[in-house]
Design a protein around this motif. Structure first.
Motif, PDB file in Angstrom:
ATOM      1  N   UNK A  14     -88.389 -29.962 107.538  1.00 25.83           N
ATOM      2  CA  UNK A  14     -87.851 -28.591 107.584  1.00 25.83           C
ATOM      3  C   UNK A  14     -87.582 -28.107 109.003  1.00 25.83           C
ATOM      4  N   UNK A  15     -88.338 -28.619 109.973  1.00 28.39           N
ATOM      5  CA  UNK A  15     -88.113 -28.206 111.360  1.00 28.39           C
ATOM      6  C   UNK A  15     -86.786 -28.749 111.872  1.00 28.39           C
ATOM      7  N   UNK A  16     -86.482 -29.997 111.520  1.00 29.80           N
ATOM      8  CA  UNK A  16     -85.223 -30.602 111.961  1.00 29.80           C
ATOM      9  C   UNK A  16     -84.035 -29.996 111.213  1.00 29.80           C
ATOM     10  N   UNK A  17     -84.143 -29.928 109.893  1.00 31.77           N
ATOM     11  CA  UNK A  17     -83.030 -29.401 109.095  1.00 31.77           C
ATOM     12  C   UNK A  17     -82.831 -27.908 109.309  1.00 31.77           C
ATOM     13  N   UNK A  21     -79.775 -24.294 109.181  1.00 28.55           N
ATOM     14  CA  UNK A  21     -79.856 -23.265 108.154  1.00 28.55           C
ATOM     15  C   UNK A  21     -79.370 -21.921 108.692  1.00 28.55           C
ATOM     16  N   UNK A  22     -79.014 -21.047 107.796  1.00 31.08           N
ATOM     17  CA  UNK A  22     -78.615 -19.694 108.172  1.00 31.08           C
ATOM     18  C   UNK A  22     -79.270 -18.701 107.211  1.00 31.08           C
ATOM     19  N   UNK A  23     -80.303 -17.968 107.661  1.00 30.77           N
ATOM     20  CA  UNK A  23     -80.868 -17.989 109.014  1.00 30.77           C
ATOM     21  C   UNK A  23     -81.689 -19.250 109.262  1.00 30.77           C
ATOM     22  N   UNK A  24     -81.872 -19.614 110.530  1.00 31.09           N
ATOM     23  CA  UNK A  24     -82.527 -20.883 110.845  1.00 31.09           C
ATOM     24  C   UNK A  24     -84.008 -20.884 110.486  1.00 31.09           C
ATOM     25  N   UNK A  58     -84.153 -12.326 112.976  1.00 29.40           N
ATOM     26  CA  UNK A  58     -85.473 -12.213 112.365  1.00 29.40           C
ATOM     27  C   UNK A  58     -85.446 -12.882 110.999  1.00 29.40           C
ATOM     28  N   UNK A  59     -86.369 -13.811 110.780  1.00 32.61           N
ATOM     29  CA  UNK A  59     -86.501 -14.507 109.504  1.00 32.61           C
ATOM     30  C   UNK A  59     -87.783 -14.016 108.840  1.00 32.61           C
ATOM     31  N   UNK A 169     -81.403 -26.190 119.015  1.00 30.42           N
ATOM     32  CA  UNK A 169     -80.665 -25.135 118.306  1.00 30.42           C
ATOM     33  C   UNK A 169     -79.716 -24.403 119.256  1.00 30.42           C
ATOM     34  N   UNK A 170     -80.210 -24.077 120.456  1.00 31.54           N
ATOM     35  CA  UNK A 170     -79.371 -23.366 121.421  1.00 31.54           C
ATOM     36  C   UNK A 170     -78.228 -24.251 121.896  1.00 31.54           C
TER      37      UNK A 170
END
Length: 370
Positions: A14-17, A21-24, A58-59, A169-170
């Motif tokens: 889940x950290x890699x995928x 994602x949106x939101x990440x 914010x997630x 991500x950035x």
């Protein structure tokens, strides 16, 4: 330790995928909430190069037993006067008590009361930093009992991995921005592009090409798509891609995709330098549609560049995008004689020697991209 490693492995995917994602990292946060037995949580991400007016991402995540509860109010918590997030040491997990203002008993009691009202009796804060890229803050809360030492160890262990994911991500966000700018510039000029392999499978297509064309999934387990075109066009496309792949850089092929709509595509061997570990296309296809538009922004650019009046600049852009002097004059409510006078002024101010030279000058400049 082996148990902790197992929980870390469950968080790795889940950290890699989550980067995509949106939101990440929504799935990652849900998994983390389940593993730490938290009730609710949020993840806040601020980008180093974000505009001052851009709000952080914010997630919000809640365990199943708290699905009916409102999400944690990030702004309300931030306004409580707790330990400022910016002063938190990256890589350290903070308990709720460490976030309170113990230098002021009245302030501390008010903070506790406000947190209790929100159902926050126990919490773990952590700051994750990717210097010069982004900062992230997590808050996980429980209601009836404190977090276990195992949960705190798990949170500590994921920090360096999340920092690396945050940096990735950035970097991907910057690539998306560069790609979006390039696509938008081409789209303003009515240009769409596709990347093909040597078998005419579509590897990638920009937004305009996606809009203009139809695609079919490649049958079987093969990756990629194919253009949805008439059988004879598909054969011509496959033949052209096979011939151009690895061929001389100056070779070109024209494919008539749809004679009725006048949709044509120019194929050329790919010369993209993408590095050793990136799949490279064999052929690049380019589409061009009529994107003529008397844009007020383009007119303004011409006016500023050459000292033209609004009508002169509008006439100049009209001539450059295919209008005759008569057509441009009627659009501007000018007589034929006045339009000719304006055109002579335009040629004089821009230093061009006629309409052909004017078209070259305008279309080679910044006005089409305004």
């Amino acid at each position: 330790m082996s148990t902790l490693s197992g929980y870390q492995r469950e968080l790795s995917l889940p950290l890699i995928l989550g980067i995509h994602e949106d939101p990440p990292w929504t799935t990652f946060m849900r998994t983390l909430v389940n593993q730490t037995y938290a009730r609710r949580a949020f993840l806040v991400i601020t980008l180093a190069n974000a505009m001052a007016s851009q709000e952080p991402a914010v997630v919000h995540v809640a365990a199943g037993r708290a699905a009916h509860e409102p999400p944690l109010d990030f702004m309300r918590i931030a306004a409580m006067g707790l330990n400022p997030y910016g002063l938190m040491r990256p890589g350290r997990v903070y308990a709720l008590e460490e976030m309170l203002d113990h230098s002021n008993a009245a302030q501390r009691d008010q903070q506790r009361e406000a947190l209790n009202i929100m159902g926050i009796h126990y919490g773990r804060w952590l700051r994750i930093s990717a210097p010069c890229f982004a900062d992230a803050w997590m808050l996980l809360v429980r209601e009836r009992e404190d977090f276990s030492s195992f949960a705190s160890s798990l949170l500590s262990s994921i920090i360096p991995h999340f920092a690396a994911a945050l940096q990735t991500f950035v970097a991907l966000s910057e690539q998306r921005l560069s790609s979006a700018m390039a696509h938008r510039a081409l789209e303003r000029s009515g240009i769409g592009q596709l990347a093909f392999d040597s078998n005419a499978r579509v590897i990638a297509a920009d937004p305009l090409a996606e809009t203009l064309l139809s695609f079919l999934p490649e049958p079987g387990a093969m990756a990629g798509r194919r253009l949805q075109v008439r059988p004879h066009v598909a054969v011509a496309l496959e033949t052209a891609c096979a011939e151009l792949a690895g061929g001389p850089a100056d070779r070109r092929r024209l494919i008539r995709l749809d004679i009725r709509d006048g949709m044509n595509m120019l194929l050329r061997p790919s010369d993209l330098n993408l590095g050793k570990f990136v799949p490279r296309p064999s052929v690049i296809g380019t589409l061009k549609i009529d994107a003529r538009d008397i844009s007020s922004r383009a007119v303004q650019i011409l006016s500023e560049l050459y000292g033209l009046s609004h009508n002169e600049a509008s006439l100049a852009y009209g001539l450059a995008t295919g209008e005759s002097i008569g057509e441009a004059g009627r659009r501007l409510h000018l007589t034929s004689e006045t339009a000719r006078i304006y055109s002579k002024r335009v040629y004089a101010k821009t230093g061009t020697k006629g309409q052909v030279d004017l078209v070259r000058m305008v279309m080679a400049g910044l006005a089409p991209f305004a």
